[in-house]
Design an enzyme around this catalytic site. Structure first.
Site, PDB file in Angstrom:
ATOM      1  CB  SER A   1       6.040  -1.106  14.121  1.00 41.44           C
ATOM      2  OG  SER A   1       6.979  -0.117  13.748  1.00 41.44           O
TER       3      SER A   1
ATOM      4  CE1 TYR B   1       1.908   1.657  11.797  1.00 44.02           C
ATOM      5  CE2 TYR B   1       4.131   1.893  12.672  1.00 44.02           C
ATOM      6  CZ  TYR B   1       3.215   1.205  11.910  1.00 44.02           C
ATOM      7  OH  TYR B   1       3.595   0.044  11.268  1.00 44.02           O
TER       8      TYR B   1
END
Length: 288
Positions: free
Chosen positions: A146, A159
């Site tokens: 990401s 995350y």
């Protein structure tokens, strides 16, 4: 000799996280291009629906329900897939989840779940894939990270850290995997309109539709280098901002994501008073 790049005629594509979001959309794109895609996720029903949708395509979907957090089950699945369907030419590890973590009221449970799925859920498939491809002296591995890996973002302390771990790991593995003719890639998407991002209640710049993101991801598998990013605009901005000292980084990100005006939520977790009743609006202060 150039580094190996997988093609449908070379064997299977093994993909985790294929029951929804970008994984599901990418599996259909690959099947349309002639790949036989072994799709892994926990939901048997969703995987079967995906296989049914791919019936008219030139490739096919093989549904294989499995929990990526189960180390033994994943290793056994990969051995069985190879025995029953043939060698794995391309392995794409998409499975991941996002549990928001608020800095003022952090949830240890959400942090643990994040690392278990996003890091160990990748490792449980990655290690047997490398061992399989090592024997063949060729293969291609892609890990979905990401753009949150580039620097700390609001709500993403767990995350983003898990995705940063994947970026670092993929880069470290590349040195040796290149010698085995195993192409290694890290795919760093920005905000994509999926069930994961639907829970966000803040501004998501450059939000992409899932089908557009899937096309970009598959194009990266076919033509990209070590890192594949999309949308390019967001990735470029985040990389650029991270070149500056933190005195510039934090104000820029607060402005970009509208965080300066945001109020802290009422706390849900308590350290010394677990029986304390939560009162709406308590401890809400402006972020500075």
């Amino acid at each position: 000799m150039s580094l190996y790049r997988a093609r449908p005629k070379d064997g299977l594509c093994f993909m985790t996280g294929a029951s929804s979001g970008i994984g599901r959309a990418a599996a259909l794109v690959l099947a349309r291009k002639g790949w036989t895609v072994v799709c892994v996720a926990r939901s048997a029903d969703k995987l079967q629906s995906l296989a049914d949708e791919a019936e008219a395509l030139s490739g096919r979907i093989i549904p294989e329900p499995c929990d990526v957090t189960d180390e033994e089950a994943m290793a056994a699945l990969m051995r069985r897939v190879v025995a029953e369907h043939g060698p794995i030419a391309l392995a794409v590890f998409v499975a991941g989840n996002y549990w928001p973590v608020v800095g003022s009221d952090p949830s240890l449970e959400n942090m643990k779940k994040t690392y278990q799925v996003n890091v160990f859920g990748v490792l449980h498939g990655l290690v047997p894939a490398i061992l399989h491809m090592r024997e063949r002296r060729k293969g291609q591995i892609a890990i979905v990270g990401s753009v949150s890996a580039y620097g700390g973002l609001p709500m993403a302390s767990a995350y983003g850290a898990s995705k940063a771990a994947l970026n670092n790991m993929a880069a470290a593995l590349k040195f040796d995997l290149d010698k085995l003719n195993i192409r290694t890639q890290i795919i760093n998407p920005g905000f994509v309109d999926t069930p994961l991002t639907e829970q966000n209640d803040f501004k998501m710049p450059f939000l992409m539709e899932v089908d557009e993101a899937a096309e970009a991801m598959v194009d990266g598998l076919e033509n990209g280098g070590f890192e594949v990013t999309f949308p390019k605009s967001l990735a470029t901005i985040l990389k650029f901002i991270n070149l500056f000292p933190y005195g510039v980084y934090f104000p820029a990100m607060r402005r970009m994501m509208g965080w300066k005006e945001r109020r802290l939520p009422a706390p849900k977790h308590f350290f010394d008073r677990p029986d304390r009743e939560e009162r709406p609006g308590e401890n809400e202060t402006a972020d500075s």
